[in-house]
Write an enzyme that holds these catalytic residues in place. Sequence first.
Site, PDB file in Angstrom:
ATOM      1  N   THR A  16      31.313 -57.566 -11.005  1.00 39.76           N
ATOM      2  CA  THR A  16      33.100 -56.824 -10.733  1.00 39.76           C
ATOM      3  C   THR A  16      34.128 -56.424 -11.714  1.00 39.76           C
ATOM      4  O   THR A  16      34.996 -56.058 -10.505  1.00 39.76           O
ATOM      5  CB  THR A  16      32.842 -57.287  -9.185  1.00 39.76           C
ATOM      6  OG1 THR A  16      33.978 -58.808  -9.764  1.00 39.76           O
ATOM      7  CG2 THR A  16      31.818 -57.611  -8.744  1.00 39.76           C
TER       8      THR A  16
ATOM      9  N   GLN B  87      42.139 -53.300 -21.555  1.00 39.28           N
ATOM     10  CA  GLN B  87      41.574 -54.314 -22.370  1.00 39.28           C
ATOM     11  C   GLN B  87      39.868 -54.871 -22.048  1.00 39.28           C
ATOM     12  O   GLN B  87      39.645 -56.021 -22.408  1.00 39.28           O
ATOM     13  CB  GLN B  87      42.084 -55.521 -22.606  1.00 39.28           C
ATOM     14  CG  GLN B  87      43.918 -56.046 -22.563  1.00 39.28           C
ATOM     15  CD  GLN B  87      44.096 -55.420 -24.152  1.00 39.28           C
ATOM     16  OE1 GLN B  87      43.690 -55.623 -24.775  1.00 39.28           O
ATOM     17  NE2 GLN B  87      44.920 -54.532 -24.150  1.00 39.28           N
TER      18      GLN B  87
ATOM     19  N   ASP C 296      29.532 -61.081  -9.327  1.00 38.19           N
ATOM     20  CA  ASP C 296      30.574 -61.851 -10.274  1.00 38.19           C
ATOM     21  C   ASP C 296      31.337 -61.724  -9.945  1.00 38.19           C
ATOM     22  O   ASP C 296      31.873 -60.435 -10.391  1.00 38.19           O
ATOM     23  CB  ASP C 296      29.599 -62.394 -11.157  1.00 38.19           C
ATOM     24  CG  ASP C 296      29.951 -62.838 -12.905  1.00 38.19           C
ATOM     25  OD1 ASP C 296      30.265 -64.023 -12.708  1.00 38.19           O
ATOM     26  OD2 ASP C 296      30.953 -62.561 -13.363  1.00 38.19           O
TER      27      ASP C 296
ATOM     28  N   TYR D 225      40.549 -59.847 -13.349  1.00 44.90           N
ATOM     29  CA  TYR D 225      39.654 -58.523 -13.769  1.00 44.90           C
ATOM     30  C   TYR D 225      39.801 -57.821 -12.276  1.00 44.90           C
ATOM     31  O   TYR D 225      39.673 -57.299 -11.821  1.00 44.90           O
ATOM     32  CB  TYR D 225      37.527 -58.385 -12.457  1.00 44.90           C
ATOM     33  CG  TYR D 225      36.692 -59.875 -13.300  1.00 44.90           C
ATOM     34  CD1 TYR D 225      36.992 -60.086 -14.872  1.00 44.90           C
ATOM     35  CD2 TYR D 225      35.731 -59.862 -13.184  1.00 44.90           C
ATOM     36  CE1 TYR D 225      36.226 -60.820 -15.336  1.00 44.90           C
ATOM     37  CE2 TYR D 225      34.723 -60.379 -13.346  1.00 44.90           C
ATOM     38  CZ  TYR D 225      34.525 -61.001 -15.199  1.00 44.90           C
ATOM     39  OH  TYR D 225      33.481 -61.920 -15.473  1.00 44.90           O
TER      40      TYR D 225
HETATM   41  P1  NAP Z   1      27.469 -55.632 -19.020  1.00 46.16           P
HETATM   42  O1  NAP Z   1      26.697 -55.583 -17.856  1.00 46.16           O
HETATM   43  O2  NAP Z   1      25.930 -55.902 -20.437  1.00 46.16           O
HETATM   44  O3  NAP Z   1      27.378 -53.711 -19.249  1.00 46.16           O
HETATM   45  C1  NAP Z   1      27.967 -53.488 -17.807  1.00 46.16           C
HETATM   46  C2  NAP Z   1      27.966 -51.817 -18.874  1.00 46.16           C
HETATM   47  O4  NAP Z   1      27.245 -51.006 -18.915  1.00 46.16           O
HETATM   48  C3  NAP Z   1      29.281 -51.321 -17.861  1.00 46.16           C
HETATM   49  O5  NAP Z   1      30.046 -50.389 -19.091  1.00 46.16           O
HETATM   50  C4  NAP Z   1      27.999 -50.227 -17.265  1.00 46.16           C
HETATM   51  O6  NAP Z   1      28.670 -48.717 -17.585  1.00 46.16           O
HETATM   52  C5  NAP Z   1      26.993 -50.130 -18.072  1.00 46.16           C
HETATM   53  N1  NAP Z   1      25.518 -50.137 -17.711  1.00 46.16           N
HETATM   54  C6  NAP Z   1      24.988 -51.187 -16.277  1.00 46.16           C
HETATM   55  N2  NAP Z   1      24.126 -50.253 -15.899  1.00 46.16           N
HETATM   56  C7  NAP Z   1      23.444 -49.218 -16.848  1.00 46.16           C
HETATM   57  C8  NAP Z   1      22.514 -48.555 -16.737  1.00 46.16           C
HETATM   58  N3  NAP Z   1      21.080 -48.108 -16.051  1.00 46.16           N
HETATM   59  N4  NAP Z   1      22.567 -47.368 -17.717  1.00 46.16           N
HETATM   60  C9  NAP Z   1      23.774 -47.319 -18.218  1.00 46.16           C
HETATM   61  N5  NAP Z   1      24.778 -47.771 -18.824  1.00 46.16           N
HETATM   62  C10 NAP Z   1      24.609 -49.070 -18.028  1.00 46.16           C
HETATM   63  O7  NAP Z   1      28.498 -55.934 -19.489  1.00 46.16           O
HETATM   64  P2  NAP Z   1      29.907 -57.125 -18.536  1.00 46.16           P
HETATM   65  O8  NAP Z   1      30.442 -55.863 -17.830  1.00 46.16           O
HETATM   66  O9  NAP Z   1      30.812 -57.437 -20.426  1.00 46.16           O
HETATM   67  O10 NAP Z   1      28.953 -57.513 -18.211  1.00 46.16           O
HETATM   68  C11 NAP Z   1      28.886 -58.342 -16.948  1.00 46.16           C
HETATM   69  C12 NAP Z   1      29.786 -58.640 -16.518  1.00 46.16           C
HETATM   70  O11 NAP Z   1      28.849 -60.262 -16.435  1.00 46.16           O
HETATM   71  C13 NAP Z   1      30.408 -58.421 -15.383  1.00 46.16           C
HETATM   72  O12 NAP Z   1      30.998 -57.616 -14.884  1.00 46.16           O
HETATM   73  C14 NAP Z   1      31.267 -60.184 -15.519  1.00 46.16           C
HETATM   74  O13 NAP Z   1      31.428 -59.786 -14.132  1.00 46.16           O
HETATM   75  C15 NAP Z   1      30.516 -60.634 -16.652  1.00 46.16           C
HETATM   76  N6  NAP Z   1      31.150 -60.774 -17.455  1.00 46.16           N
HETATM   77  C16 NAP Z   1      31.493 -61.714 -17.426  1.00 46.16           C
HETATM   78  C17 NAP Z   1      32.532 -62.319 -18.735  1.00 46.16           C
HETATM   79  C18 NAP Z   1      33.117 -64.365 -18.420  1.00 46.16           C
HETATM   80  O14 NAP Z   1      33.691 -64.499 -20.174  1.00 46.16           O
HETATM   81  N7  NAP Z   1      32.970 -64.784 -17.796  1.00 46.16           N
HETATM   82  C19 NAP Z   1      32.301 -61.687 -19.593  1.00 46.16           C
HETATM   83  C20 NAP Z   1      32.077 -60.512 -19.594  1.00 46.16           C
HETATM   84  C21 NAP Z   1      30.803 -60.243 -18.187  1.00 46.16           C
HETATM   85  P3  NAP Z   1      28.563 -48.123 -15.503  1.00 46.16           P
HETATM   86  O15 NAP Z   1      29.497 -48.716 -14.738  1.00 46.16           O
HETATM   87  O16 NAP Z   1      28.873 -46.262 -16.566  1.00 46.16           O
HETATM   88  O17 NAP Z   1      26.727 -48.044 -14.828  1.00 46.16           O
END
Ligand code: NAP
Length: 257
Positions: A20, A28, A59, A64
Amino acid sequence: MELRALGSTGIRVSPLGLGTVKFGRNQQVKYPSSFEIPDDQSVRHILAVARDLGINLLDTAPAYGTAQQRLGRLLPGPREDWVIVSKVGEIFEHGASRFDFSHAHALASVEQSLRELNTDYLDCVLIHSDGDDLRILEQEGVLDALRELKERGLIRAHGMSSKTVAGGLRVVRDMDVVMATANLEYDEERPVLEAARRMKKGVLVKKGLMSGHVGGAEGVRASMAHVFSLPGVSSMIVGTINEGHLRQNVALADELA
Ligand code: NAP
């Protein structure tokens, strides 16, 4: 989607969870393109579609932006239908992150998350690491604070979103859930996943789509096939604010998880 055990917590989660970040923060961040934070109607719609497709895992984090307040206002259906994972330790203010892993901050932060999310319990709280995993676990008060919150029934499980193998292994030993990075270009934390499987701990995978840098539908399919082939994965957390992507991701999880 068939629910899976989150380690030994007694909590059952969908193999695809919804991240989320993009509900509340567009500064950032490491996504391929800039974006507008979606309005209330769009967030409500994404959450309803996610629920209808079988996602029960969200999550989120205080870091966020407004994501937690928005979930608190907009989450559909009974609270018990959702598994809410939040975090503690990273504070995002005025466009920048800072970290506080003290005992006092952990208690105050979780209480604030409960208020923002409009609930009286969180399913899991993860320490939001700054990269110095072992120092945080050994020298700060946050781990004890999470243990106390669990005893008080305010959180059902605890863990860490870790960044190192040594930290991840310690989390697997001492906590309920580890959130690890795994994707087609990064395999370093595999020993953490293997240890978690051996010790029946929960594993949430972050950045499985390399924050969106996977190159089209084939890249998404290959990335998800990879993550779901790894040992011990309870759920892959993918962030999206695009309904088409959400539907595509669920279809792939149905096929590959
Ligand atoms: P991710 O899930 O690897 O990628 C999300 C990105 O992928 C978004 O920009 C999304 O854009 C795109 N996306 C999703 N489905 C897609 C599809 N079918 N086709 C093309 N693009 C797609 O990376 P993340 O957001 O860095 O990580 C996921 C989650 O993990 C986060 O939301 C967060 O909750 C958690 N996280 C946690 C930490 C931590 O330190 N705890 C760090 C990073 C992430 P659209 O919105 O355009 O679909």
